[in-house]
Design a protein around this motif. Structure first.
Motif, PDB file in Angstrom:
ATOM      1  N   THR B 114      29.027 -30.601  25.796  1.00 26.02           N
ATOM      2  CA  THR B 114      28.354 -31.821  26.245  1.00 26.02           C
ATOM      3  C   THR B 114      27.191 -31.420  27.154  1.00 26.02           C
ATOM      4  OG1 THR B 114      30.363 -33.123  26.143  1.00 26.02           O
ATOM      5  CG2 THR B 114      28.625 -33.931  27.590  1.00 26.02           C
ATOM      6  N   TYR B 115      26.020 -31.888  26.824  1.00 26.14           N
ATOM      7  CA  TYR B 115      24.838 -31.577  27.630  1.00 26.14           C
ATOM      8  C   TYR B 115      24.341 -32.835  28.326  1.00 26.14           C
ATOM      9  CZ  TYR B 115      24.520 -27.391  24.706  1.00 26.14           C
ATOM     10  OH  TYR B 115      24.774 -26.226  24.044  1.00 26.14           O
ATOM     11  N   THR B 116      23.739 -32.610  29.480  1.00 23.55           N
ATOM     12  CA  THR B 116      23.013 -33.692  30.118  1.00 23.55           C
ATOM     13  C   THR B 116      21.566 -33.243  30.226  1.00 23.55           C
ATOM     14  OG1 THR B 116      24.972 -34.071  31.430  1.00 23.55           O
ATOM     15  CG2 THR B 116      23.014 -35.267  32.071  1.00 23.55           C
ATOM     16  N   ILE B 117      20.662 -34.081  29.743  1.00 22.80           N
ATOM     17  CA  ILE B 117      19.244 -33.722  29.855  1.00 22.80           C
ATOM     18  C   ILE B 117      18.823 -33.938  31.306  1.00 22.80           C
ATOM     19  CG2 ILE B 117      16.905 -34.256  29.083  1.00 22.80           C
ATOM     20  CD1 ILE B 117      18.062 -35.240  26.459  1.00 22.80           C
ATOM     21  N   PRO B 118      18.221 -32.924  31.941  1.00 25.82           N
ATOM     22  CA  PRO B 118      17.768 -33.152  33.325  1.00 25.82           C
ATOM     23  C   PRO B 118      16.657 -34.190  33.351  1.00 25.82           C
ATOM     24  CG  PRO B 118      17.036 -31.010  32.516  1.00 25.82           C
ATOM     25  CD  PRO B 118      17.934 -31.570  31.469  1.00 25.82           C
ATOM     26  N   PRO B 119      16.739 -35.149  34.257  1.00 24.35           N
ATOM     27  CA  PRO B 119      15.683 -36.151  34.333  1.00 24.35           C
ATOM     28  C   PRO B 119      14.373 -35.501  34.752  1.00 24.35           C
ATOM     29  CG  PRO B 119      17.371 -36.533  36.023  1.00 24.35           C
ATOM     30  CD  PRO B 119      17.800 -35.354  35.240  1.00 24.35           C
ATOM     31  N   PRO B 120      13.262 -36.160  34.485  1.00 21.15           N
ATOM     32  CA  PRO B 120      11.971 -35.575  34.849  1.00 21.15           C
ATOM     33  C   PRO B 120      11.921 -35.289  36.349  1.00 21.15           C
ATOM     34  CG  PRO B 120      11.719 -37.822  34.003  1.00 21.15           C
ATOM     35  CD  PRO B 120      13.149 -37.452  33.841  1.00 21.15           C
ATOM     36  N   PRO B 121      11.254 -34.208  36.736  1.00 21.05           N
ATOM     37  CA  PRO B 121      11.153 -33.867  38.161  1.00 21.05           C
ATOM     38  C   PRO B 121      10.538 -35.029  38.934  1.00 21.05           C
ATOM     39  CG  PRO B 121       9.583 -32.585  36.824  1.00 21.05           C
ATOM     40  CD  PRO B 121      10.504 -33.276  35.882  1.00 21.05           C
ATOM     41  N   GLY B 122      11.085 -35.294  40.106  1.00 25.63           N
ATOM     42  CA  GLY B 122      10.579 -36.423  40.891  1.00 25.63           C
ATOM     43  C   GLY B 122      11.377 -37.682  40.625  1.00 25.63           C
ATOM     44  N   LEU B 123      12.183 -37.668  39.534  1.00 22.62           N
ATOM     45  CA  LEU B 123      12.985 -38.842  39.233  1.00 22.62           C
ATOM     46  C   LEU B 123      14.471 -38.478  39.221  1.00 22.62           C
ATOM     47  CD1 LEU B 123      10.905 -40.530  36.393  1.00 22.62           C
ATOM     48  CD2 LEU B 123      11.173 -41.298  38.739  1.00 22.62           C
ATOM     49  N   SER B 124      14.795 -37.337  39.900  1.00 25.43           N
ATOM     50  CA  SER B 124      16.194 -36.921  39.889  1.00 25.43           C
ATOM     51  C   SER B 124      16.892 -37.300  41.194  1.00 25.43           C
ATOM     52  CB  SER B 124      16.285 -35.415  39.660  1.00 25.43           C
ATOM     53  OG  SER B 124      15.380 -34.762  40.518  1.00 25.43           O
ATOM     54  N   SER B 125      16.153 -37.926  42.096  1.00 28.10           N
ATOM     55  CA  SER B 125      16.773 -38.309  43.371  1.00 28.10           C
ATOM     56  C   SER B 125      17.095 -39.802  43.360  1.00 28.10           C
ATOM     57  CB  SER B 125      15.790 -38.006  44.503  1.00 28.10           C
ATOM     58  OG  SER B 125      14.580 -38.665  44.241  1.00 28.10           O
ATOM     59  N   SER B 126      17.523 -40.300  44.523  1.00 25.22           N
ATOM     60  CA  SER B 126      17.716 -41.744  44.587  1.00 25.22           C
ATOM     61  C   SER B 126      16.837 -42.352  45.672  1.00 25.22           C
ATOM     62  CB  SER B 126      19.169 -42.135  44.815  1.00 25.22           C
ATOM     63  OG  SER B 126      19.926 -41.055  45.206  1.00 25.22           O
ATOM     64  N   LEU B 127      16.745 -43.632  45.576  1.00 24.93           N
ATOM     65  CA  LEU B 127      15.855 -44.389  46.443  1.00 24.93           C
ATOM     66  C   LEU B 127      16.746 -45.274  47.302  1.00 24.93           C
ATOM     67  CD1 LEU B 127      12.709 -44.454  46.112  1.00 24.93           C
ATOM     68  CD2 LEU B 127      13.030 -46.698  45.057  1.00 24.93           C
ATOM     69  N   LEU B 128      16.464 -45.322  48.596  1.00 23.13           N
ATOM     70  CA  LEU B 128      17.254 -46.213  49.444  1.00 23.13           C
ATOM     71  C   LEU B 128      16.582 -47.576  49.437  1.00 23.13           C
ATOM     72  CD1 LEU B 128      19.817 -45.949  51.142  1.00 23.13           C
ATOM     73  CD2 LEU B 128      18.353 -45.737  53.151  1.00 23.13           C
ATOM     74  N   LEU B 129      17.272 -48.538  48.785  1.00 15.85           N
ATOM     75  CA  LEU B 129      16.650 -49.852  48.613  1.00 15.85           C
ATOM     76  C   LEU B 129      17.623 -50.893  49.147  1.00 15.85           C
ATOM     77  CD1 LEU B 129      13.879 -50.054  46.978  1.00 15.85           C
ATOM     78  CD2 LEU B 129      15.203 -51.420  45.367  1.00 15.85           C
ATOM     79  N   ALA B 130      17.257 -51.588  50.208  1.00 21.15           N
ATOM     80  CA  ALA B 130      18.101 -52.628  50.807  1.00 21.15           C
ATOM     81  C   ALA B 130      19.517 -52.107  51.060  1.00 21.15           C
ATOM     82  CB  ALA B 130      18.145 -53.883  49.923  1.00 21.15           C
ATOM     83  N   GLY B 131      19.591 -50.879  51.541  1.00 20.27           N
ATOM     84  CA  GLY B 131      20.891 -50.301  51.876  1.00 20.27           C
ATOM     85  C   GLY B 131      21.627 -49.699  50.697  1.00 20.27           C
ATOM     86  N   ALA B 132      21.027 -49.739  49.517  1.00 18.87           N
ATOM     87  CA  ALA B 132      21.712 -49.215  48.337  1.00 18.87           C
ATOM     88  C   ALA B 132      20.989 -47.970  47.834  1.00 18.87           C
ATOM     89  CB  ALA B 132      21.752 -50.278  47.244  1.00 18.87           C
ATOM     90  N   HIS B 133      21.761 -47.021  47.321  1.00 20.66           N
ATOM     91  CA  HIS B 133      21.152 -45.825  46.746  1.00 20.66           C
ATOM     92  C   HIS B 133      20.921 -46.056  45.260  1.00 20.66           C
ATOM     93  CE1 HIS B 133      21.447 -43.204  50.221  1.00 20.66           C
ATOM     94  NE2 HIS B 133      22.602 -43.820  50.497  1.00 20.66           N
ATOM     95  N   ILE B 134      19.667 -46.162  44.899  1.00 20.31           N
ATOM     96  CA  ILE B 134      19.339 -46.428  43.501  1.00 20.31           C
ATOM     97  C   ILE B 134      18.745 -45.155  42.895  1.00 20.31           C
ATOM     98  CG2 ILE B 134      18.049 -47.887  41.916  1.00 20.31           C
ATOM     99  CD1 ILE B 134      19.959 -49.483  43.640  1.00 20.31           C
ATOM    100  N   PRO B 135      19.400 -44.594  41.858  1.00 19.27           N
ATOM    101  CA  PRO B 135      18.797 -43.431  41.191  1.00 19.27           C
ATOM    102  C   PRO B 135      17.441 -43.826  40.599  1.00 19.27           C
ATOM    103  CG  PRO B 135      21.064 -43.785  40.474  1.00 19.27           C
ATOM    104  CD  PRO B 135      20.668 -44.991  41.255  1.00 19.27           C
ATOM    105  N   THR B 136      16.418 -43.054  40.943  1.00 17.28           N
ATOM    106  CA  THR B 136      15.068 -43.434  40.499  1.00 17.28           C
ATOM    107  C   THR B 136      14.956 -43.392  38.977  1.00 17.28           C
ATOM    108  OG1 THR B 136      14.508 -41.197  41.127  1.00 17.28           O
ATOM    109  CG2 THR B 136      13.639 -42.949  42.499  1.00 17.28           C
ATOM    110  N   TYR B 137      15.776 -42.516  38.351  1.00 18.07           N
ATOM    111  CA  TYR B 137      15.678 -42.418  36.899  1.00 18.07           C
ATOM    112  C   TYR B 137      16.053 -43.745  36.220  1.00 18.07           C
ATOM    113  CZ  TYR B 137      16.177 -40.984  32.114  1.00 18.07           C
ATOM    114  OH  TYR B 137      16.019 -40.897  30.760  1.00 18.07           O
ATOM    115  N   LEU B 138      17.016 -44.430  36.831  1.00 13.27           N
ATOM    116  CA  LEU B 138      17.422 -45.715  36.251  1.00 13.27           C
ATOM    117  C   LEU B 138      16.290 -46.735  36.311  1.00 13.27           C
ATOM    118  CD1 LEU B 138      21.135 -46.215  37.357  1.00 13.27           C
ATOM    119  CD2 LEU B 138      20.200 -45.166  35.292  1.00 13.27           C
ATOM    120  N   LEU B 139      15.486 -46.631  37.374  1.00 14.56           N
ATOM    121  CA  LEU B 139      14.340 -47.546  37.480  1.00 14.56           C
ATOM    122  C   LEU B 139      13.330 -47.248  36.365  1.00 14.56           C
ATOM    123  CD1 LEU B 139      13.854 -47.660  41.349  1.00 14.56           C
ATOM    124  CD2 LEU B 139      14.992 -49.332  39.877  1.00 14.56           C
TER     125      LEU B 139
END
Lengths: 238, 287
Positions: B114-139
């Motif tokens: 099982t492989y996971t494709i690494p998300p593009p650089p810069g989109l592998s972290s999360s964003l703190l939005l209104a107290g929630a950690h949102i993975p930037t890749y999902l955005l």
């Protein structure tokens, strides 16, 4: 000339057209008559390429089109006003006309809207919300913007109010004057005979009578013999 | 927590839409379920994985994944399906067989991990939005999915070619009698559907992963979406994706014991009350 020669058509195991032979002169209106189940609609569908003849030839201006795909036959200049008016329900009125539009047609969208102002009023409405009469207008309009050389009309007056029957009459007259070849399948005998130059009567998948429309109209005994029109005689209007 | 789950549900729905839209429209056009559709997702994912490894370029990977599956879909249609239009059982067999060929081919090339494709650089972290950690890749997934959905919707609903496709879904015979080349149109739609599913494979790689069996898993999901939404309709594919995306996300949160079956429960409920799906193409409504 459109020629059908020895056409055999089957629906699964049932043999519907039996060595059907008929012809339509260019620019004439031919009324294709007969009791229900005689094979009139099947004949139109076969000419349009919706059904494949198992034997026989269909020729247009001498060219054999018996095994052509329907779209190729359409692009050659054949158009169909199918029974029950069959509009595209997911498409708006304008889209129904737009996908059929042939730029070389003598009738533009504007001409169709002028002929049927109701369609212009409803051009952005989904076609399945139209009344039966409006769907009939749309079906006729769609055939006009194809710019057909041959128009196949399958029971255009069936279930239509007198005003729509009148309108359909005018459209067929207009086509006749423009020199378009028309094959008209019709139960309304008065309607058919008032437009056609010739009639062909079918029975059990064959043409059993061919003659001038005037002659057929004048001789009640022919109508009785071939159509079983005995007590009601000519039905006028709808 | 609330926001995180919402982002999860919406991004998953967008991915599902990309996956299901091609299946829905080809089903409407050809009246046949393309059982190879999940394979496009799988192959797209693997090709994307390899391209990311070689080039570290995620954008290139999405292009390569989509192009590969477009080519495969085009080849399948032109080489095989075209000859069997209208013969539904033959088409089902062809697409079912192709599913196994693609799966075995992928297994031979990429193996069983099982492989996971690494998300593009810069989109592998999360964003703190209104107290929630949102993975930037999902955005990104939401943005790409929404843009893609809008573009496909626009073509389908607002252009002449789109109207031709809808006409052919409504009434194939009549469309041909109006001069519409339904075969050429089907080829285009089939190829484009394959490309979009391949794109979904690359985009889904960082979230769902790429593994043997993913083809069947996503095929099943796409089928559920088509059944829920209704075949042959763009709005149906979108609504079906949203329903399944939200049901999956919130189902596994609140009812983890039945998480794997909850999608089918939703499907059964829809079938009970609207057997033709939520918004089927109008021409298919009566059949």
């Amino acid at each position: 000339m459109l020629e059908l020669e020895g056409i055999d058509v089957f629906y699964g195991p049932s043999h519907v057209l039996h060595a059907l032979t008929a012809h339509v002169e260019e620019g004439e209106v031919l009324a294709l008559l007969g009791r229900s189940g005689a094979g009139k609609t099947t004949t139109l569908k076969t000419v349009m390429g919706w059904l494949r003849p198992r034997a026989g030839r269909i020729r247009w201006r001498g060219q054999d089109i018996s095994h052509w795909e329907s779209v190729r036959i359409a692009r050659l200049g054949f158009a169909m006003v199918a029974q029950g008016r069959r509009v595209f329900p997911s498409l708006s009125v304008a889209e129904n006309l737009g996908i059929a539009l042939n730029p070389t047609s003598p009738w533009s969208l504007e001409d169709v809207y002028q002929l049927f102002p109701r369609l212009e009023e409803r051009r952005y409405q989904a076609a399945n919300t139209l009344s039966g009469g409006e769907q009939q207008m749309l079906s006729l309009g769609r055939a006009l913007v194809r710019g057909p050389r041959v128009l196949l009309l399958d029971e255009p007056t069936e279930g239509m109010a007198p005003a729509i029957v009148q309108l359909t009459h005018q459209v067929v007259e207009m086509l006749r004057e423009a020199g378009i070849t028309v094959v008209l399948v019709e139960q309304n005998l008065a309607f058919a005979l008032s437009l056609a130059a010739r009639v062909a009567v079918m029975n059990k998948g064959q043409v059993v009578y061919e003659g001038r429309a005037q002659e057929f109209a004048a001789h009640r005994e022919l109508q009785v013999q071939y159509l079983g029109v005995s007590t009601t005689g000519l039905r006028v209007g709808s | 927590m609330v926001l995180e789950q919402l982002v999860n549900a919406v991004s998953y729905s967008m991915l599902l839409f990309l996956l299901a839209v091609g299946l829905s429209v080809t089903l409407g056009l050809l009246r046949v379920v393309n059982l190879t559709h999940g394979s496009y997702y799988l192959l797209g994912g693997y090709v994307g994985l390899s391209v990311v490894r070689w080039t570290h370029n995620f954008l290139l990977a999405t292009g390569a994944g989509a192009a590969t599956t477009a080519a495969l879909a085009a080849l399948m249609f032109w080489g095989l399906l075209r000859r069997f239009l209208g013969q539904e059982s033959a088409q089902v067999l062809i697409t079912f067989g192709s599913l196994f060929i693609v799966a075995d081919g992928c297994l031979a090339i990429w193996g069983g991990q099982t492989y996971t494709i690494p998300p593009p650089p810069g989109l592998s972290s999360s964003l703190l939005l209104a107290g929630a950690h949102i993975p930037t890749y999902l955005l990104l997934l939401i943005a790409v999915g929404a843009t893609g959905a809008a573009a496909v919707y626009w073509v389908f609903e607002r252009t002449r070619v789109g109207a031709m496709v809808r006409a052919a879904v409504d009434d194939r015979e009549l469309a041909e009698a109006c001069g519409v080349d339904v075969r050429a149109l089907s080829f285009g739609v089939f190829t484009l559907g394959g490309a979009i599913a391949g794109l979904a494979g690359v985009l889904g790689g960082p979230v769902i992963g790429v593994y043997p069996g993913a083809d069947l898993a996503v095929l099943l999901l796409a089928l559920v979406i088509v059944v829920v939404g209704g075949a042959g309709s763009m709005l149906g594919a979108l609504l079906g994706s949203l329903v399944i995306g939200f049901v999956t996300t919130y189902g596994s949160l609140y009812f983890p014991e039945i998480a794997s079956g909850i999608v089918y429960l939703a499907m059964v409920l829809v079938i009970l009350f609207r057997p033709q799906g939520l918004v089927p193409a109008r021409g298919l409504d009566q059949t």
